[in-house]
Scaffold this active site. Sequence first.
Site, PDB file in Angstrom:
ATOM      1  N   ARG A  40      65.557  11.854  65.963  1.00 20.81           N
ATOM      2  CA  ARG A  40      65.832  10.494  65.471  1.00 20.81           C
ATOM      3  C   ARG A  40      67.133   9.936  66.044  1.00 20.81           C
ATOM      4  NH1 ARG A  40      61.592  11.806  63.001  1.00 20.81           N
ATOM      5  NH2 ARG A  40      61.125  11.961  65.177  1.00 20.81           N
ATOM      6  N   SER A 100      61.839   7.011  56.209  1.00 25.90           N
ATOM      7  CA  SER A 100      62.712   8.026  55.606  1.00 25.90           C
ATOM      8  C   SER A 100      64.130   7.483  55.483  1.00 25.90           C
ATOM      9  CB  SER A 100      62.742   9.284  56.473  1.00 25.90           C
ATOM     10  OG  SER A 100      61.452   9.843  56.541  1.00 25.90           O
ATOM     11  N   GLU A 104      69.096   7.974  57.930  1.00 22.44           N
ATOM     12  CA  GLU A 104      68.241   7.632  59.073  1.00 22.44           C
ATOM     13  C   GLU A 104      68.134   6.106  59.139  1.00 22.44           C
ATOM     14  OE1 GLU A 104      64.658   9.981  59.640  1.00 22.44           O
ATOM     15  OE2 GLU A 104      63.600   8.248  60.457  1.00 22.44           O
TER      16      GLU A 104
HETATM   17  C1  FAD Z   1      56.262   2.931  56.122  1.00 19.83           C
HETATM   18  C2  FAD Z   1      57.180   3.400  57.233  1.00 19.83           C
HETATM   19  C3  FAD Z   1      56.916   4.609  57.867  1.00 19.83           C
HETATM   20  C4  FAD Z   1      57.750   5.076  58.881  1.00 19.83           C
HETATM   21  N1  FAD Z   1      57.471   6.266  59.466  1.00 19.83           N
HETATM   22  C5  FAD Z   1      58.253   6.715  60.470  1.00 19.83           C
HETATM   23  C6  FAD Z   1      57.973   7.957  61.116  1.00 19.83           C
HETATM   24  O1  FAD Z   1      57.019   8.654  60.815  1.00 19.83           O
HETATM   25  N2  FAD Z   1      58.803   8.361  62.092  1.00 19.83           N
HETATM   26  C7  FAD Z   1      59.878   7.632  62.485  1.00 19.83           C
HETATM   27  O2  FAD Z   1      60.604   8.057  63.398  1.00 19.83           O
HETATM   28  N3  FAD Z   1      60.177   6.458  61.883  1.00 19.83           N
HETATM   29  C8  FAD Z   1      59.398   5.980  60.896  1.00 19.83           C
HETATM   30  N4  FAD Z   1      59.694   4.795  60.291  1.00 19.83           N
HETATM   31  C9  FAD Z   1      60.882   4.028  60.720  1.00 19.83           C
HETATM   32  C10 FAD Z   1      60.563   3.009  61.834  1.00 19.83           C
HETATM   33  O3  FAD Z   1      59.189   2.838  61.953  1.00 19.83           O
HETATM   34  C11 FAD Z   1      61.124   3.473  63.183  1.00 19.83           C
HETATM   35  O4  FAD Z   1      62.498   3.765  63.107  1.00 19.83           O
HETATM   36  C12 FAD Z   1      60.923   2.435  64.313  1.00 19.83           C
HETATM   37  O5  FAD Z   1      61.351   3.015  65.510  1.00 19.83           O
HETATM   38  C13 FAD Z   1      61.690   1.148  64.047  1.00 19.83           C
HETATM   39  O6  FAD Z   1      61.398   0.229  65.070  1.00 19.83           O
HETATM   40  P1  FAD Z   1      61.846  -1.299  64.922  1.00 19.83           P
HETATM   41  O7  FAD Z   1      61.379  -2.045  66.130  1.00 19.83           O
HETATM   42  O8  FAD Z   1      61.410  -1.839  63.641  1.00 19.83           O
HETATM   43  O9  FAD Z   1      63.431  -1.169  65.021  1.00 19.83           O
HETATM   44  P2  FAD Z   1      64.557  -1.745  64.023  1.00 19.83           P
HETATM   45  O10 FAD Z   1      64.337  -1.174  62.679  1.00 19.83           O
HETATM   46  O11 FAD Z   1      64.641  -3.213  64.136  1.00 19.83           O
HETATM   47  O12 FAD Z   1      65.863  -1.092  64.679  1.00 19.83           O
HETATM   48  C14 FAD Z   1      66.069   0.310  64.626  1.00 19.83           C
HETATM   49  C15 FAD Z   1      67.193   0.686  65.593  1.00 19.83           C
HETATM   50  O13 FAD Z   1      66.775   0.449  66.933  1.00 19.83           O
HETATM   51  C16 FAD Z   1      67.701  -0.391  67.604  1.00 19.83           C
HETATM   52  N5  FAD Z   1      66.912  -1.250  68.506  1.00 19.83           N
HETATM   53  C17 FAD Z   1      65.869  -2.057  68.169  1.00 19.83           C
HETATM   54  N6  FAD Z   1      65.371  -2.672  69.260  1.00 19.83           N
HETATM   55  C18 FAD Z   1      66.124  -2.250  70.322  1.00 19.83           C
HETATM   56  C19 FAD Z   1      66.107  -2.534  71.715  1.00 19.83           C
HETATM   57  N7  FAD Z   1      65.203  -3.360  72.283  1.00 19.83           N
HETATM   58  N8  FAD Z   1      67.034  -1.935  72.492  1.00 19.83           N
HETATM   59  C20 FAD Z   1      67.937  -1.070  71.968  1.00 19.83           C
HETATM   60  N9  FAD Z   1      68.010  -0.754  70.654  1.00 19.83           N
HETATM   61  C21 FAD Z   1      67.102  -1.348  69.839  1.00 19.83           C
HETATM   62  C22 FAD Z   1      68.412  -1.173  66.509  1.00 19.83           C
HETATM   63  O14 FAD Z   1      69.695  -1.585  66.906  1.00 19.83           O
HETATM   64  C23 FAD Z   1      68.477  -0.126  65.394  1.00 19.83           C
HETATM   65  O15 FAD Z   1      69.566   0.728  65.612  1.00 19.83           O
HETATM   66  C24 FAD Z   1      58.867   4.296  59.278  1.00 19.83           C
HETATM   67  C25 FAD Z   1      59.111   3.064  58.653  1.00 19.83           C
HETATM   68  C26 FAD Z   1      58.283   2.611  57.652  1.00 19.83           C
HETATM   69  C27 FAD Z   1      58.568   1.306  57.005  1.00 19.83           C
END
Ligand code: FAD
Length: 257
Positions: A141, A183, A253
């Site tokens: 992560r 998480s 996380e």
């Molecule tokens: C129901 C649920 C289940 C989930 N299950 C999992 C799982 O099984 N495993 C898991 O790992 N995660 C899980 N997550 C968390 C989430 O899905 C992940 O962390 C995912 O990668 C977030 O992506 P996002 O585009 O929404 O990023 P955001 O939440 O918008 O950002 C997350 C991070 O990424 C950075 N970021 C975003 N876009 C960019 C970019 N283009 N360039 C550089 N940095 C960037 C942001 O600055 C921030 O630090 C879950 C979330 C939910 C709600």
Amino acid sequence: MTKTVDFSRFSSIKIGPIQEVLVLDTQMALPKDYVIIGGANNLLVSPTPPPLAMLSKTFDFIHIKDSMLHIGGATPSGKILSFAKKHDIAGFELMQKLPGTLGGMVAMNAGLKEWEVFNHLIAIRTENGWITKEAIRYGYRFAAIEGVVYEAVFQCTKGFDASLLAMFKTMRNNQPQLPSAGSCFKNPTGHFAGKLIEEVGFKGKRIGNMAFSEQHANFLVNLGGGTFKEAIELITTAKEAVFKRFGIMLEEEIIVL
Ligand SMILES: Cc1cc2nc3c(=O)[nH]c(=O)nc-3n(C[C@H](O)[C@H](O)[C@H](O)COP(=O)(O)OP(=O)(O)OC[C@H]3O[C@@H](n4cnc5c(N)ncnc54)[C@H](O)[C@@H]3O)c2cc1C
């Protein structure tokens, strides 16, 4: 160009202010102090976040070129999963019900157990050009990425594995359906964060309208109208209780902005 985003609707945990967000339409460095966001599925946005930026639809693309898979930073996980299924490409099955954009998934090295986004990654493109996976420090992560992920290329190996989908579905069976950001804490080496939270009596613990889920203690859920303050209070008190009892400092996380 900016876009007005209501984080109490846009973010998966349904918390946050209405905020002007800078929309990046071309590959450029972020203005000073700005933070890039993706789909806000891993964010807890405070009432006073730093200035925020997001990618425009220009970066929502996916195609095969020279036997490699090119994916734009704004491409949602569901679209990537469908493409991989359709073209019989291995390594993207984990994106089933993993909400996010490619940029957010790379930045978090999102995954489930040993299946992680970095497994099949070759390189990313930021405002500083192409960076190979070997040049990036990454782990569970975590990925030390400087700048914005505008695009990434992946190996294009044949063999989408539908049996993995069934397994991931089972693994997600005990995940709460209420709004959350996934998480709340990372699993400390050799431990499960959910188990530690449960053992200090925080499973189901509620403050206002936020709670550690009854179903899965490491999911901080919004019961409806929960606030940033309530979320932070739960996070802080859970960390204190776990540290007091086990001497383990849980690490978030969830990204707090
Ligand atoms: C129901 C649920 C289940 C989930 N299950 C999992 C799982 O099984 N495993 C898991 O790992 N995660 C899980 N997550 C968390 C989430 O899905 C992940 O962390 C995912 O990668 C977030 O992506 P996002 O585009 O929404 O990023 P955001 O939440 O918008 O950002 C997350 C991070 O990424 C950075 N970021 C975003 N876009 C960019 C970019 N283009 N360039 C550089 N940095 C960037 C942001 O600055 C921030 O630090 C879950 C979330 C939910 C709600």
